[in-house]
Design a protein around this motif. Structure first.
Motif, mmCIF file in Angstrom:
data_model
loop_
_atom_site.group_PDB
_atom_site.id
_atom_site.type_symbol
_atom_site.label_atom_id
_atom_site.label_comp_id
_atom_site.label_asym_id
_atom_site.label_seq_id
_atom_site.Cartn_x
_atom_site.Cartn_y
_atom_site.Cartn_z
ATOM 1 N N GLU A 80 0.922 -1.062 -0.141
ATOM 2 C CA GLU A 80 -0.067 0.160 0.094
ATOM 3 C C GLU A 80 0.928 1.349 0.014
ATOM 4 N N LEU A 81 2.004 1.245 0.749
ATOM 5 C CA LEU A 81 2.861 2.388 0.731
ATOM 6 C C LEU A 81 3.328 2.807 -0.747
ATOM 7 N N ILE A 82 3.935 1.444 -1.229
ATOM 8 C CA ILE A 82 4.571 1.789 -2.587
ATOM 9 C C ILE A 82 3.530 2.053 -3.487
ATOM 10 N N ALA A 83 2.225 1.590 -3.574
ATOM 11 C CA ALA A 83 1.211 2.083 -4.266
ATOM 12 C C ALA A 83 0.757 3.453 -4.340
ATOM 13 N N GLU A 84 0.832 3.855 -3.049
ATOM 14 C CA GLU A 84 0.430 5.383 -2.903
ATOM 15 C C GLU A 84 1.382 6.206 -3.550
ATOM 16 N N LYS A 85 2.859 5.860 -3.336
ATOM 17 C CA LYS A 85 3.788 6.543 -3.750
ATOM 18 C C LYS A 85 3.823 6.714 -5.365
ATOM 19 N N LEU A 86 3.257 5.603 -6.088
ATOM 20 C CA LEU A 86 3.273 5.671 -7.363
ATOM 21 C C LEU A 86 1.938 6.093 -8.133
ATOM 22 N N GLY A 87 0.775 6.144 -7.231
ATOM 23 C CA GLY A 87 -0.625 6.725 -7.635
ATOM 24 C C GLY A 87 -1.228 5.573 -8.192
ATOM 25 N N VAL A 88 -1.047 4.403 -7.855
ATOM 26 C CA VAL A 88 -1.901 3.154 -8.098
ATOM 27 C C VAL A 88 -2.653 2.421 -7.040
ATOM 28 N N LYS A 89 -3.395 1.573 -7.274
ATOM 29 C CA LYS A 89 -3.867 0.867 -6.446
ATOM 30 C C LYS A 89 -3.411 -0.549 -5.895
ATOM 31 N N ALA A 90 -2.964 -0.661 -4.552
ATOM 32 C CA ALA A 90 -2.376 -1.932 -4.336
ATOM 33 C C ALA A 90 -3.723 -2.831 -4.261
ATOM 34 N N GLU A 91 -3.369 -4.254 -4.544
ATOM 35 C CA GLU A 91 -4.356 -5.561 -4.812
ATOM 36 C C GLU A 91 -3.649 -6.529 -4.154
ATOM 37 N N SER A 92 -4.630 -7.177 -3.263
ATOM 38 C CA SER A 92 -4.170 -8.532 -2.659
ATOM 39 C C SER A 92 -3.980 -9.673 -3.987
#
Length: 119
Positions: A3-15
């Motif tokens: 989620e932290l990586i996704a937030e910084k990249l502006g994308v959604k983290a998925e399981s």
């Protein structure tokens, strides 16, 4: 961490419980943590569903509470499925749910990793 990586990249983290369902992706950021001294079964099963025609490149990341890492195990499963693994990867040690505190050095590593992913 996803989620932290996704937030910084502006994308959604998925399981990994969410299949790609026929989507074709240029880059798949895929990671996890050490579970019972090895690669999580769900992560391993998710990789088995990936098709090299569907995923052009996989960027690996992970965390662990100690010095262990899933890097080699994850790479082995990805290679067995003939998936292209990017050289860029991030594996942070000293992070676990009970000790979830990112140090300054780890934040710097994370920032550098995010910049390489953006390129």
């Amino acid at each position: 961490m996803a989620e932290l990586i996704a937030e910084k990249l502006g994308v959604k983290a998925e399981s990994v419980a969410t299949p790609l369902s026929g989507q074709v992706v240029d880059i798949l950021l895929l990671g996890g943590a050490v579970h019972m001294m090895s690669l999580d079964k769900e992560l391993k099963e998710f990789v088995k569903t990936l098709d090299p025609q569907q995923v052009k490149k996989v960027i690996m990341f992970g965390t662990s509470g100690g010095v262990m890492s899933i890097e080699k195990q994850l790479a082995k499963v990805l290679e067995k499925n003939k998936l292209n693994i990017a050289e860029s990867r991030l594996f942070l040690h000293g992070l676990a749910p009970s000790i979830w505190h990112i140090t300054k050095r780890q934040r710097e590593e994370l920032a550098k990793f995010v910049e390489t992913v953006r390129q």
